[in-house]
Write a protein that holds these residues in place. Structure first.
Motif, PDB file in Angstrom:
ATOM      1  N   TYR A 104      14.947  -7.668  17.243  1.00  0.00           N
ATOM      2  CA  TYR A 104      13.610  -7.399  17.764  1.00  0.00           C
ATOM      3  C   TYR A 104      12.736  -6.783  16.679  1.00  0.00           C
ATOM      4  O   TYR A 104      12.371  -5.593  16.726  1.00  0.00           O
ATOM      5  CB  TYR A 104      13.704  -6.504  18.996  1.00  0.00           C
ATOM      6  CG  TYR A 104      14.440  -7.161  20.143  1.00  0.00           C
ATOM      7  CD1 TYR A 104      15.664  -6.665  20.591  1.00  0.00           C
ATOM      8  CD2 TYR A 104      13.916  -8.297  20.767  1.00  0.00           C
ATOM      9  CE1 TYR A 104      16.344  -7.280  21.631  1.00  0.00           C
ATOM     10  CE2 TYR A 104      14.592  -8.913  21.808  1.00  0.00           C
ATOM     11  CZ  TYR A 104      15.803  -8.404  22.234  1.00  0.00           C
ATOM     12  OH  TYR A 104      16.480  -9.017  23.257  1.00  0.00           O
ATOM     13  N   LEU A 105      12.428  -7.593  15.693  1.00  0.00           N
ATOM     14  CA  LEU A 105      11.682  -7.133  14.531  1.00  0.00           C
ATOM     15  C   LEU A 105      10.619  -8.148  14.151  1.00  0.00           C
ATOM     16  O   LEU A 105      10.868  -9.354  14.155  1.00  0.00           O
ATOM     17  CB  LEU A 105      12.624  -6.926  13.335  1.00  0.00           C
ATOM     18  CG  LEU A 105      11.913  -6.371  12.105  1.00  0.00           C
ATOM     19  CD1 LEU A 105      12.343  -4.952  11.835  1.00  0.00           C
ATOM     20  CD2 LEU A 105      12.160  -7.244  10.883  1.00  0.00           C
ATOM     21  N   VAL A 106       9.446  -7.622  13.798  1.00  0.00           N
ATOM     22  CA  VAL A 106       8.341  -8.459  13.328  1.00  0.00           C
ATOM     23  C   VAL A 106       7.888  -7.935  11.973  1.00  0.00           C
ATOM     24  O   VAL A 106       7.933  -6.731  11.711  1.00  0.00           O
ATOM     25  CB  VAL A 106       7.180  -8.467  14.360  1.00  0.00           C
ATOM     26  CG1 VAL A 106       6.657  -7.072  14.616  1.00  0.00           C
ATOM     27  CG2 VAL A 106       6.057  -9.395  13.919  1.00  0.00           C
ATOM     28  N   TRP A 107       7.478  -8.865  11.125  1.00  0.00           N
ATOM     29  CA  TRP A 107       6.884  -8.530   9.823  1.00  0.00           C
ATOM     30  C   TRP A 107       5.398  -8.860   9.871  1.00  0.00           C
ATOM     31  O   TRP A 107       5.003  -9.937  10.318  1.00  0.00           O
ATOM     32  CB  TRP A 107       7.524  -9.344   8.707  1.00  0.00           C
ATOM     33  CG  TRP A 107       8.911  -8.952   8.351  1.00  0.00           C
ATOM     34  CD1 TRP A 107      10.065  -9.545   8.765  1.00  0.00           C
ATOM     35  CD2 TRP A 107       9.305  -7.894   7.469  1.00  0.00           C
ATOM     36  NE1 TRP A 107      11.153  -8.910   8.205  1.00  0.00           N
ATOM     37  CE2 TRP A 107      10.711  -7.897   7.400  1.00  0.00           C
ATOM     38  CE3 TRP A 107       8.606  -6.936   6.723  1.00  0.00           C
ATOM     39  CZ2 TRP A 107      11.431  -6.982   6.622  1.00  0.00           C
ATOM     40  CZ3 TRP A 107       9.313  -6.028   5.953  1.00  0.00           C
ATOM     41  CH2 TRP A 107      10.710  -6.056   5.897  1.00  0.00           C
ATOM     42  N   PHE A 108       4.591  -7.922   9.375  1.00  0.00           N
ATOM     43  CA  PHE A 108       3.146  -8.111   9.289  1.00  0.00           C
ATOM     44  C   PHE A 108       2.696  -8.066   7.837  1.00  0.00           C
ATOM     45  O   PHE A 108       3.273  -7.346   7.011  1.00  0.00           O
ATOM     46  CB  PHE A 108       2.389  -7.002  10.031  1.00  0.00           C
ATOM     47  CG  PHE A 108       2.566  -7.014  11.515  1.00  0.00           C
ATOM     48  CD1 PHE A 108       3.444  -6.143  12.140  1.00  0.00           C
ATOM     49  CD2 PHE A 108       1.828  -7.885  12.311  1.00  0.00           C
ATOM     50  CE1 PHE A 108       3.594  -6.136  13.509  1.00  0.00           C
ATOM     51  CE2 PHE A 108       1.971  -7.886  13.688  1.00  0.00           C
ATOM     52  CZ  PHE A 108       2.865  -7.009  14.286  1.00  0.00           C
ATOM     53  N   GLN A 109       1.632  -8.784   7.565  1.00  0.00           N
ATOM     54  CA  GLN A 109       0.919  -8.696   6.298  1.00  0.00           C
ATOM     55  C   GLN A 109      -0.453  -8.100   6.585  1.00  0.00           C
ATOM     56  O   GLN A 109      -1.136  -8.535   7.515  1.00  0.00           O
ATOM     57  CB  GLN A 109       0.738 -10.087   5.694  1.00  0.00           C
ATOM     58  CG  GLN A 109      -0.084 -10.114   4.412  1.00  0.00           C
ATOM     59  CD  GLN A 109      -0.510 -11.537   4.051  1.00  0.00           C
ATOM     60  OE1 GLN A 109      -1.295 -12.167   4.748  1.00  0.00           O
ATOM     61  NE2 GLN A 109       0.043 -12.048   2.961  1.00  0.00           N
ATOM     62  N   GLN A 110      -0.842  -7.098   5.798  1.00  0.00           N
ATOM     63  CA  GLN A 110      -2.174  -6.524   5.970  1.00  0.00           C
ATOM     64  C   GLN A 110      -2.888  -6.483   4.617  1.00  0.00           C
ATOM     65  O   GLN A 110      -2.415  -5.843   3.677  1.00  0.00           O
ATOM     66  CB  GLN A 110      -2.119  -5.114   6.553  1.00  0.00           C
ATOM     67  CG  GLN A 110      -3.503  -4.560   6.862  1.00  0.00           C
ATOM     68  CD  GLN A 110      -3.481  -3.148   7.427  1.00  0.00           C
ATOM     69  OE1 GLN A 110      -2.600  -2.344   7.123  1.00  0.00           O
ATOM     70  NE2 GLN A 110      -4.448  -2.841   8.281  1.00  0.00           N
ATOM     71  N   LYS A 111      -4.007  -7.156   4.543  1.00  0.00           N
ATOM     72  CA  LYS A 111      -4.846  -7.097   3.356  1.00  0.00           C
ATOM     73  C   LYS A 111      -5.858  -5.975   3.517  1.00  0.00           C
ATOM     74  O   LYS A 111      -6.179  -5.568   4.642  1.00  0.00           O
ATOM     75  CB  LYS A 111      -5.519  -8.448   3.115  1.00  0.00           C
ATOM     76  CG  LYS A 111      -4.498  -9.540   2.820  1.00  0.00           C
ATOM     77  CD  LYS A 111      -5.129 -10.864   2.479  1.00  0.00           C
ATOM     78  CE  LYS A 111      -4.041 -11.879   2.143  1.00  0.00           C
ATOM     79  NZ  LYS A 111      -4.575 -13.212   1.804  1.00  0.00           N
ATOM     80  N   ALA A 112      -6.347  -5.471   2.399  1.00  0.00           N
ATOM     81  CA  ALA A 112      -7.209  -4.295   2.407  1.00  0.00           C
ATOM     82  C   ALA A 112      -8.413  -4.496   3.315  1.00  0.00           C
ATOM     83  O   ALA A 112      -9.125  -5.502   3.208  1.00  0.00           O
ATOM     84  CB  ALA A 112      -7.662  -3.978   0.989  1.00  0.00           C
ATOM     85  N   GLY A 113      -8.604  -3.549   4.225  1.00  0.00           N
ATOM     86  CA  GLY A 113      -9.750  -3.574   5.119  1.00  0.00           C
ATOM     87  C   GLY A 113      -9.663  -4.579   6.240  1.00  0.00           C
ATOM     88  O   GLY A 113     -10.647  -4.780   6.970  1.00  0.00           O
ATOM     89  N   LYS A 114      -8.503  -5.195   6.392  1.00  0.00           N
ATOM     90  CA  LYS A 114      -8.331  -6.224   7.419  1.00  0.00           C
ATOM     91  C   LYS A 114      -7.286  -5.805   8.441  1.00  0.00           C
ATOM     92  O   LYS A 114      -6.539  -4.847   8.241  1.00  0.00           O
ATOM     93  CB  LYS A 114      -7.903  -7.551   6.770  1.00  0.00           C
ATOM     94  CG  LYS A 114      -8.871  -8.067   5.727  1.00  0.00           C
ATOM     95  CD  LYS A 114     -10.178  -8.503   6.324  1.00  0.00           C
ATOM     96  CE  LYS A 114     -11.068  -9.155   5.283  1.00  0.00           C
ATOM     97  NZ  LYS A 114     -12.401  -9.523   5.844  1.00  0.00           N
ATOM     98  N   ALA A 115      -7.236  -6.541   9.530  1.00  0.00           N
ATOM     99  CA  ALA A 115      -6.213  -6.307  10.534  1.00  0.00           C
ATOM    100  C   ALA A 115      -4.887  -6.909  10.081  1.00  0.00           C
ATOM    101  O   ALA A 115      -4.867  -7.876   9.311  1.00  0.00           O
ATOM    102  CB  ALA A 115      -6.638  -6.935  11.862  1.00  0.00           C
ATOM    103  N   PRO A 116      -3.787  -6.355  10.546  1.00  0.00           N
ATOM    104  CA  PRO A 116      -2.481  -6.960  10.252  1.00  0.00           C
ATOM    105  C   PRO A 116      -2.376  -8.353  10.859  1.00  0.00           C
ATOM    106  O   PRO A 116      -3.009  -8.657  11.872  1.00  0.00           O
ATOM    107  CB  PRO A 116      -1.497  -5.991  10.906  1.00  0.00           C
ATOM    108  CG  PRO A 116      -2.227  -4.707  11.020  1.00  0.00           C
ATOM    109  CD  PRO A 116      -3.650  -5.088  11.270  1.00  0.00           C
ATOM    110  N   LYS A 117      -1.527  -9.153  10.222  1.00  0.00           N
ATOM    111  CA  LYS A 117      -1.289 -10.523  10.669  1.00  0.00           C
ATOM    112  C   LYS A 117       0.222 -10.725  10.742  1.00  0.00           C
ATOM    113  O   LYS A 117       0.935 -10.432   9.773  1.00  0.00           O
ATOM    114  CB  LYS A 117      -1.914 -11.479   9.646  1.00  0.00           C
ATOM    115  CG  LYS A 117      -1.525 -12.905   9.757  1.00  0.00           C
ATOM    116  CD  LYS A 117      -2.074 -13.694   8.556  1.00  0.00           C
ATOM    117  CE  LYS A 117      -1.440 -15.046   8.443  1.00  0.00           C
ATOM    118  NZ  LYS A 117      -1.902 -15.797   7.262  1.00  0.00           N
ATOM    119  N   PRO A 118       0.725 -11.230  11.866  1.00  0.00           N
ATOM    120  CA  PRO A 118       2.176 -11.422  11.952  1.00  0.00           C
ATOM    121  C   PRO A 118       2.634 -12.591  11.085  1.00  0.00           C
ATOM    122  O   PRO A 118       1.994 -13.639  11.057  1.00  0.00           O
ATOM    123  CB  PRO A 118       2.403 -11.703  13.440  1.00  0.00           C
ATOM    124  CG  PRO A 118       1.116 -12.274  13.917  1.00  0.00           C
ATOM    125  CD  PRO A 118       0.036 -11.633  13.110  1.00  0.00           C
TER     126      PRO A 118
END
Lengths: 107, 123
Positions: A32-46
């Motif tokens: 039960y694990l998710v990885w997110f990417q977050q770029k500066a000033g943006k919302a996370p993205k799965p």
């Protein structure tokens, strides 16, 4: 509460490199694990859910593995657009908890 | 397009209250659990809480730092999610994101996020 520990906290790599980020849970979270990417000033993205399932629309250079307490996110060939911070999050139990993040910089 | 848009952030004094909102569009809002997640300046992500859907009696879960001070609610007729914050502390200063919970088999994860609204608690 389940503690999520990511390593490294930051890394610098060349375009084309294979990058590995690890996440360790303080107790068994199955997958039960998710990885997110977050770029500066943006919302996370799965990117990956269920530890190894690629989210729709995410390029296949991202992959995830692991079960239980140890998990890995791999970027197979790092590109300039991959400059971002990456977070793991467990959803095995409440409260949901995030890792501290891994900041990826391009050399 | 599936979209979440937060609003209502601003500057509030310690001990004060504020309600922020999240407007949903492009999907059947009432079918989804919804979460709030926050991010203090220069820090990582912190889960705030969750509200389930009507068939789950709109039950809620909260993180310990906000439990008893924050209340999550929703208005399915308005496709809106709310976070009522009271007894605010300086450490509540953060960008607040709303996020949709997607269910895929046994996996409940945050698949759509808003851009966030900034809450600053300062005198």
């Amino acid at each position: 509460d389940i503690q999520m520990t990511q390593s490294p906290s930051s890394l610098s790599a060349f375009v084309g490199d294979r990058v590995t980020i690890t996440c360790r849970a303080s107790q068994d979270i199955n997958n039960y694990l998710v990885w997110f990417q977050q770029k500066a000033g943006k919302a996370p993205k799965p990117l990956i859910y269920g530890a190894s399932n690629l989210q729709s629309g995410v390029p296949s250079k991202f992959s995830g593995s692991g079960s239980g307490t140890d998990f890995t996110l791999i970027i197979s060939s790092l590109q300039p657009e991959d400059f971002a911070t990456y977070y793991c999050q467990q959803y095995r139990s409440y409260p949901l908890t995030f890792g501290g993040g891994t900041k990826v910089e391009i050399k | 397009d599936v979209q979440l848009v937060e609003s209502g952030g601003g500057l509030v004094q310690p001990g004060g209250s504020l309600r922020i909102s999240c407007a949903a569009s492009g999907f059947i809002f009432s079918d989804h659990y919804m979460d709030w997640v926050r991010q203090a300046p220069g820090k990582g992500l912190e889960w705030v809480g969750r509200i389930r859907k009507k068939t789950n009696s709109y039950t809620t879960e909260y993180a310990a730092p906000v439990k008893g001070r924050f209340i999550i609610s929703r208005d399915d007729s308005e496709n809106s999610l709310y976070l009522q914050m009271s007894s605010l502390k300086t450490e509540d200063t953060a960008v607040y994101f709303c996020a949709r919970v997607l269910v895929s088999g046994q996996h409940y994860y945050l698949d759509v996020w808003g851009k966030g609204t900034t809450v600053t608690v300062s005198s």
